[in-house]
Design a protein around this motif. Sequence first.
Motif, mmCIF file in Angstrom:
data_model
loop_
_atom_site.group_PDB
_atom_site.id
_atom_site.type_symbol
_atom_site.label_atom_id
_atom_site.label_comp_id
_atom_site.label_asym_id
_atom_site.label_seq_id
_atom_site.Cartn_x
_atom_site.Cartn_y
_atom_site.Cartn_z
ATOM 1 N N TRP A 76 0.947 -1.219 0.001
ATOM 2 C CA TRP A 76 0.063 0.068 -0.053
ATOM 3 C C TRP A 76 0.827 1.100 -0.237
ATOM 4 O O TRP A 76 1.808 1.511 0.938
ATOM 5 N N SER A 77 0.584 2.122 -1.082
ATOM 6 C CA SER A 77 1.302 3.533 -0.885
ATOM 7 C C SER A 77 0.129 4.331 -0.642
ATOM 8 O O SER A 77 -0.912 4.708 -1.260
ATOM 9 N N TYR B 11 6.132 -4.564 6.902
ATOM 10 C CA TYR B 11 7.329 -3.173 7.056
ATOM 11 C C TYR B 11 6.401 -2.009 6.952
ATOM 12 O O TYR B 11 5.221 -1.947 6.095
ATOM 13 N N LEU B 12 6.764 -0.727 7.578
ATOM 14 C CA LEU B 12 6.111 0.339 7.325
ATOM 15 C C LEU B 12 7.472 1.103 7.004
ATOM 16 O O LEU B 12 8.492 1.265 7.661
ATOM 17 N N ILE B 13 7.344 1.959 5.818
ATOM 18 C CA ILE B 13 8.137 2.854 5.406
ATOM 19 C C ILE B 13 7.990 4.092 5.290
ATOM 20 O O ILE B 13 6.836 4.670 4.659
ATOM 21 N N VAL C 23 3.888 -4.388 3.155
ATOM 22 C CA VAL C 23 4.678 -3.313 3.033
ATOM 23 C C VAL C 23 3.716 -2.108 3.018
ATOM 24 O O VAL C 23 2.503 -1.884 2.379
ATOM 25 N N ILE C 24 3.708 -1.076 3.752
ATOM 26 C CA ILE C 24 3.041 0.124 3.722
ATOM 27 C C ILE C 24 4.134 1.285 3.450
ATOM 28 O O ILE C 24 5.061 1.459 4.424
ATOM 29 N N PHE C 25 3.817 2.003 2.493
ATOM 30 C CA PHE C 25 4.696 3.143 2.360
ATOM 31 C C PHE C 25 3.816 4.150 2.762
ATOM 32 O O PHE C 25 2.746 4.564 2.272
ATOM 33 N N CYS C 26 4.251 5.119 3.642
ATOM 34 C CA CYS C 26 3.693 6.084 4.067
ATOM 35 C C CYS C 26 4.594 7.459 4.367
ATOM 36 O O CYS C 26 5.069 7.847 5.491
#
Length: 280
Positions: free
Chosen positions: A121-122, A254-256, A223-226
Amino acid sequence: MDTSNKTSAAAATSMVITDKDFNRLVSFVQSKYGIDLHQKRQLVTSRLSSTVKGMGYNSFTEYVDYLLKKGSGDDINQLLSRLTTNYTYFMREVESFDYFTSTILPDIVRRHQRDKCLSIWSAACSSGEEPYNVSMYIMDHLGGQASAWDTRMLASDISVDALNKAKKGIYELPDTIPPQWRKNYFKPVGGKMFEVAPKIKQNVIFKQFNLMDPIHFKRKFDVIFCRNVMIYFDQPTKSALARRMFDATVPGGYLIISKAENLPPDTPYTRVATSIFQKR
């Protein structure tokens, strides 16, 4: 570039907002969308004055009254577009992408060898460069096996304008884009502009989403891109968002975030690298 004259001109044409109206507007935006504008009075007046005048109002009082009582989705979208900066680009903070490709991708691909389904998820995708960028890394990593995998990723933003641009997928590419990517993942459309190739576009599902809302998607995320969104939030809002994202992350996921941000001390995530966290 000397922007002093531009700043002075903007200030000269800005409308005056009273303390009462400023506090009403700030409270509305923060309660609904998490954006903290308490220290942004000059930004509010300079960016919204033209909007207020363009809608035919003579004062911020009239505008805020309308917004709080009758404001439509288009009005809210215009407000948020004016108050936030949808600035992003391909290969942004490439160190995070390096960790994503060297460590995170091999990890989640290994864990999904059976179902061959990644969930990424972006969460604040702006004009779309980030999710397209991630998709290109995934395609490179999987190579000839990519067609056997479901790698479709979710990309969301609060701004309808940003999402419309993202769906078009037409950009002026930076020099940091690898030459092979220009060839494989883009097609020239005239001048200096390139359009994202269909196989990459089809890998991204765009959706309008308010990060203040409960996160109830069909699957939890590997994975989450925030990135570059928590800079707009105060500490309680960051803490609540981090908890909601933690609950929406699979164990080991993961969270980025961006290098300019950090998670609150009470975050349930474990830091594993600069701006990268894991649910352990």
